[in-house]
Design a protein around this motif. Structure first.
Motif, PDB file in Angstrom:
ATOM      1  N   GLU A   1       1.910   2.624   6.466  1.00 42.10           N
ATOM      2  CA  GLU A   1       2.831   3.684   6.909  1.00 42.10           C
ATOM      3  C   GLU A   1       3.048   3.630   8.419  1.00 42.10           C
ATOM      4  OE1 GLU A   1       5.316   7.076   6.784  1.00 42.10           O
ATOM      5  OE2 GLU A   1       4.715   5.649   5.244  1.00 42.10           O
TER       6      GLU A   1
ATOM      7  N   ARG B   1       5.058   0.487   9.227  1.00 39.35           N
ATOM      8  CA  ARG B   1       6.442   0.650   8.776  1.00 39.35           C
ATOM      9  C   ARG B   1       7.253   1.468   9.789  1.00 39.35           C
ATOM     10  NH1 ARG B   1       5.826   2.864   3.340  1.00 39.35           N
ATOM     11  NH2 ARG B   1       5.361   0.746   2.687  1.00 39.35           N
ATOM     12  N   ASN B   2       6.608   2.453  10.378  1.00 40.19           N
ATOM     13  CA  ASN B   2       7.298   3.327  11.334  1.00 40.19           C
ATOM     14  C   ASN B   2       7.364   2.757  12.744  1.00 40.19           C
ATOM     15  OD1 ASN B   2       8.110   6.191  10.264  1.00 40.19           O
ATOM     16  ND2 ASN B   2       6.259   5.602   9.165  1.00 40.19           N
ATOM     17  N   LEU B   3       6.322   2.053  13.161  1.00 44.63           N
ATOM     18  CA  LEU B   3       6.265   1.563  14.543  1.00 44.63           C
ATOM     19  C   LEU B   3       6.615   0.086  14.693  1.00 44.63           C
ATOM     20  CD1 LEU B   3       2.986   3.286  15.807  1.00 44.63           C
ATOM     21  CD2 LEU B   3       5.351   4.053  16.116  1.00 44.63           C
TER      22      LEU B   3
ATOM     23  N   CYS C   1      -2.109   6.719  15.943  1.00 47.07           N
ATOM     24  CA  CYS C   1      -1.252   7.001  14.794  1.00 47.07           C
ATOM     25  C   CYS C   1      -2.003   6.850  13.479  1.00 47.07           C
ATOM     26  CB  CYS C   1      -0.016   6.115  14.811  1.00 47.07           C
ATOM     27  SG  CYS C   1       1.059   6.457  16.222  1.00 47.07           S
TER      28      CYS C   1
ATOM     29  N   GLU D   1      -2.726   9.745  10.573  1.00 40.31           N
ATOM     30  CA  GLU D   1      -2.450   9.586   9.146  1.00 40.31           C
ATOM     31  C   GLU D   1      -3.703   9.789   8.297  1.00 40.31           C
ATOM     32  OE1 GLU D   1       0.401   9.347   7.588  1.00 40.31           O
ATOM     33  OE2 GLU D   1       1.635   9.158   9.395  1.00 40.31           O
TER      34      GLU D   1
END
Length: 123
Positions: free
Chosen positions: A16, A19-21, A33, A37
Motif C-alpha cells: 500500500e 503503491r502510493n509513494l 508511512c 499503516e
C-alpha cells in the motif's frame, strides 16, 4: 497472532505504501508511512528498537537498531537500494539471532514492483 499472519499484514501495508509513494524516496519516509499503516491495522510496533550486543561480560546497549519490530515478533529492515547484498541479509539474520526472533522481512522500496523487493528470513 502468529508471525506468518503478522507478516502477511506487513507485506500488504508495505505494498500500500509503495503503491502510493512509488520508489525514489528516503528510507525514513517509507518507515514513517509503513508505521502509520501498521498502526491503522491495530499492530503494536517499536520503531528504531535498540538491540543490545552481549560479548562475554560486556553489554553494548547501542549495538544495533531494528528499523521496525512488530508485535515483538517480526523484524522489519527497510532499504532503498539498487539491489540487496549479502550484508543486508546478514543484518536481518543478526537481528533475528540476537533478539531471539523467528521471522524477519527485508523490504527494499527502491524497486518498480514491491514483491521483487521483499526477502523473508526464518530462524
Amino acid at each position: 497472532m502468529t508471525e506468518d499472519e503478522i507478516s502477511k499484514i506487513i507485506i500488504g501495508c508495505a505494498i500500500e505504501v509503495h503503491r502510493n509513494l512509488g520508489p525514489g524516496l528516503l528510507e525514513s519516509a517509507y518507515q514513517e508511512c509503513l508505521c502509520y499503516e501498521l498502526k491503522k491495522k491495530g499492530l503494536k510496533l517499536h520503531k528504531e528498537k535498540p538491540l543490545p550486543v552481549i560479548y562475554k561480560d560486556i553489554k553494548l546497549d547501542q549495538g544495533y537498531r531494528i528499523d521496525i519490530l512488530v508485535e515483538n515478533k517480526v523484524v522489519i529492515e527497510l532499504k532503498t537500494v539498487e539491489h540487496f547484498t549479502d550484508v543486508h541479509s546478514a543484518q536481518v539474520l543478526t537481528y533475528l539471532k540476537l533478539g531471539g526472533f523467528k521471522l524477519g522481512l527485508l523490504i527494499n522500496f527502491h524497486v518498480s514492483l514491491l514483491k521483487n523487493g521483499i526477502k523473508r528470513f526464518i530462524m
